[in-house]
Design an enzyme around this catalytic site. Structure first.
Site, short mmCIF file in Angstrom:
data_model
loop_
_atom_site.label_atom_id
_atom_site.label_comp_id
_atom_site.label_asym_id
_atom_site.label_seq_id
_atom_site.Cartn_x
_atom_site.Cartn_y
_atom_site.Cartn_z
CB CYS A 2 -0.88 0.01 1.24
SG CYS A 2 -1.80 -1.51 1.45
CG ASN A 102 2.38 -1.13 3.39
OD1 ASN A 102 1.86 -2.12 2.89
ND2 ASN A 102 3.60 -0.71 3.05
N GLY A 103 0.92 -3.54 5.22
CA GLY A 103 1.48 -4.77 5.77
C GLY A 103 0.38 -5.74 6.15
CD GLU A 483 12.38 -8.99 -17.54
OE1 GLU A 483 12.07 -9.69 -16.57
OE2 GLU A 483 12.15 -7.77 -17.60
CE LYS A 487 8.93 -6.55 -17.17
NZ LYS A 487 9.64 -7.37 -16.38
CG HIS A 506 15.24 -32.79 -21.84
ND1 HIS A 506 15.77 -34.06 -21.87
CD2 HIS A 506 16.25 -31.97 -22.22
CE1 HIS A 506 17.04 -34.00 -22.23
NE2 HIS A 506 17.35 -32.74 -22.45
CE LYS A 609 8.45 -0.51 -9.96
NZ LYS A 609 8.83 -1.34 -11.13
C1 F6R Z 1 8.21 -7.80 -12.92
C2 F6R Z 1 8.50 -7.15 -11.66
C3 F6R Z 1 8.66 -8.00 -10.45
C4 F6R Z 1 9.81 -7.46 -9.57
C5 F6R Z 1 9.91 -8.26 -8.26
C6 F6R Z 1 11.05 -7.82 -7.40
O1 F6R Z 1 8.12 -6.89 -13.97
O2 F6R Z 1 8.56 -5.96 -11.58
O3 F6R Z 1 8.88 -9.33 -10.78
O4 F6R Z 1 11.01 -7.54 -10.27
O5 F6R Z 1 8.70 -8.13 -7.55
O6 F6R Z 1 10.94 -6.45 -7.06
P1 F6R Z 1 12.18 -5.67 -6.46
O7 F6R Z 1 13.20 -5.54 -7.55
O8 F6R Z 1 11.62 -4.34 -6.05
O9 F6R Z 1 12.69 -6.48 -5.31
#
Ligand code: F6R
Length: 614
Positions: A2, A102-103, A483, A487, A506, A609
């Site tokens: 949050c 938050n948490g 990666e 995405k 495999h 994020k």
């Molecule tokens: C994918 C993405 C997540 C973060 C992961 C680690 O696009 O953004 O997989 O890479 O949650 O986040 P950090 O780097 O903040 O530890």
């Protein structure tokens, strides 16, 4: 997860709080709320399910208060659906106390039962409301918000940042943190709180980072910090080195588009001042490590950061001669690995707050390992708790899907690998100079890849109905495949898998059927390891079964042309630099496919994020 903002000062607190929430919306976006306390109006609050815009429209139409002291929150739901009632702030003490959290409060169930038994009523399904009611009880007994907070945090288990205001205490915000971030912004005659510096960077660049198990009492003119046990603390001050405009969209259609355009600059910033043209690595931050003692390196990270670590680990092991492994943070910690002072545990984290990684760092510290953080965010918890930190300096990353951070993290690991190799004298001056030349050339080459945007957009346009996409790579191409697939999953909600191309036979080759789209990351035909021909054979195998192949290959690679439906070319580069070029069109592809499907590029569903819960 949050987003949290707090403000005490002479400005219109609603303006400061809503501006702060807008910058933190990437942390959680299923509901938002504010509470403001002033001498004249007492405590007023509003909260609404949905994105911040819903709340903003509401308070624009029905203004709450112009001055006062306030707290505000954007939520990423854990306990209870994203509804108005579950949004924060939670009120208690007859609407005179407001709390944001938050948490996760792990013992909330028993606390809730206890409070219900004592006659309390709950208006939400959240774990947070127990903290609001407990604080109201403690405030009634003590008449002091800080003392009340001290009493309440001792009853809570789990992870929390709490901010509280009370109508009887205008001009005061009290905050507490355990295992969840909180940063203080220091102004002139005003002070701020935020889950990260983005909350207040438009108003001040001076910041203090609150430590674990600490409580802050904030007024216009004072910032008092104590431990949960009441001991006075003086948190370290730092200066935020980016401007508020760096966290604005600046005319781009999405933060992600802006951040992909910043990939060349992010890499240049990670390298800047750390690598001479002769290949000498200078990173004073690493002097805190006992490098001579290191006989093993373990990377811990999650998601994209783990793929960046995987990529960097190939280079590090080769250049340093030290055994290097990469583990997902949440797996590392629970397998109770054997580590000691000879082990360097390197965490890679853009946010520096990822709970899984933080807990793994704590495990490594407790086990006596040396810990190094590769991080992008100043004032974050993981750097605070590590032996040393190398900041990536990629600038704020706002889009939930990580892009420029991936490149800067991988490059930071390359620099670390070269540093260790030089320290151990296993890298010759000639090799170091050649690596330096390659690294210094990268930003310009990455720019070339950013310019493939229109072509990739076209590709994504005709694939909007695709239900599944596979990604294949070998060696350093493998983390790129992972990666690319991640995405696509997170942005376009399309099933996507990344495979090591050698693994195809495999099992995964059973997935290949006519029309299946497969991206293949092809190493250079100049690659001395002869992987190129093996990957070209893989392409033939899947083409023979009807797959549509999109190859990412070096310009002029004639061996690929006859078998690929599409070729995206990368400029000639050395084997360790190629993946940093190949990944760029995959970042663009994920974004464009989400755009073609009309999805929210910056805020994909169910994600946040900064993942501050385990
Ligand atoms: C994918 C993405 C997540 C973060 C992961 C680690 O696009 O953004 O997989 O890479 O949650 O986040 P950090 O780097 O903040 O530890």
């Amino acid at each position: 997860m949050c987003g949290i903002v707090g403000y005490v000062g002479p400005r219109s607190s609603m303006d400061v709080l809503v501006a702060g929430l807008a910058r933190l919306e990437y942390r959680g976006y299923d509901s938002a709320g504010v509470a403001v306390v002033s001498e004249n109006d007492g405590l007023v609050s509003q909260k609404r399910a949905g994105k911040l815009a819903v709340l903003r429209d509401d308070v624009d139409a029905h203004p709450l208060a112009s001055g006062g002291t306030g707290i505000a929150h954007t939520r990423w739901a854990t306990h209870g659906a994203p509804t108005d009632a579950n949004a924060h702030p939670h009120l208690a003490d007859g609407g005179k106390l407001a709390l944001i959290h938050n948490g996760i409060i792990e013992n909330f169930h028993e606390l809730r039962e206890e409070l219900i038994a004592s006659g309390e009523q709950f208006l939400s399904e959240t774990d947070s409301e127990v903290a609001a009611i407990l604080l109201a009880h403690a405030f009634r007994e003590t008449g002091d918000l800080t003392t009340a907070m001290q009493q309440v945090v001792k009853r809570l288990e789990g992870a929390f940042t709490l901010l509280v205001v009370h109508a009887d205490k205008p001009g005061v915000v009290v905050g507490a943190r355990r295992n969840s971030p909180l940063v203080i912004g220091v102004g002139e005659g005003e002070n701020f709180l935020g889950s990260d510096v983005a909350a207040f960077v438009a108003f001040t660049h001076k910041a203090l980072s609150l430590g674990q198990d600490q409580i802050v009492t904030l007024t216009e003119s004072a910032i008092d910090v104590i431990t949960f046990d009441g001991e006075e603390v003086h948190p370290p001050e730092f200066t935020v080195d980016w401007d508020a405009s760096a966290a604005d969209k600046g005319g781009w259609s999405s933060f992600m588009a802006k951040e992909i355009s910043e990939e060349p600059e992010a890499v240049a910033n990670t390298i800047r001042g750390r690598l001479s043209s002769e290949g000498q690595v200078v990173i004073p931050e690493l002097e805190a490590l006992d490098v001579g003692r290191i006989d093993r390196v373990i990377f811990i990270a999650c998601g994209t950061a783990a793929y960046a670590a995987m990529l960097g680990a190939y280079a590090m092991e080769k250049w340093s001669g030290i055994p290097v492994t990469v583990e997902l943070s949440h797996e590392f910690r629970y397998r109770e690995p054997v580590v000691g002072p000879g082990t360097l545990v390197v965490s890679v984290s853009q946010s520096g707050e990822t709970m899984d990684t933080l807990m793994a760092v704590r495990f490594a510290n407790d086990a006596g390992a040396q810990t190094l953080a590769i991080c992008n965010t100043q004032g974050a918890t993981i750097p605070r708790e590590s032996t040393a930190t190398v900041y990536t300096h990629a600038g704020p990353e706002v889009a939930v899907a990580s892009t420029k951070a991936f490149l800067s993290q991988a490059v930071a690991v390359y620099l670390l690998g070269l540093y260790l190799g030089q320290h151990r004298k296993v890298v010759s001056a000639e090799v170091a100079a050649s690596i330096a030349k390659d690294l210094h050339a990268l930003p310009e080459q990455i720019q070339e890849m950013v310019e493939t945007g229109p072509r990739i957009k076209e590709l994504a346009g005709w694939m909007a109905d695709t239900r599944s996409v596979l990604y294949l790579g070998r060696h350093v191409g493998y983390p790129v495949a992972l990666e690319g697939a991640l995405k696509l999953k997170e942005l376009a909600y399309i099933h996507a898998e990344g495979f090591a191309a050698g693994e195809l036979k495999h099992g995964p080759i059973a997935l290949i059927e006519p029309g299946q789209i497969v991206f293949v990351i092809v190493p250079s035909p100049r690659d001395p390891s002869s992987l190129h021909s093996k990957v070209v054979s893989n392409i033939q195998e899947i083409r023979a079964r009807g797959a549509r192949v999109i190859a990412i290959a070096e310009k002029g690679d004639a061996a690929v042309l006859p078998y690929a439906d599409e070729v995206i070319t990368i400029p000639p580069a050395s084997p360790f630099m190629e993946p940093l070029l190949a990944v760029v069109p995959l970042h663009i592809f994920g974004m464009e496919l989400a755009g073609a499907k009309g999805l929210d590029i910056d805020q994909p569903r169910n994600l946040a994020k900064s993942v501050t819960v385990e």
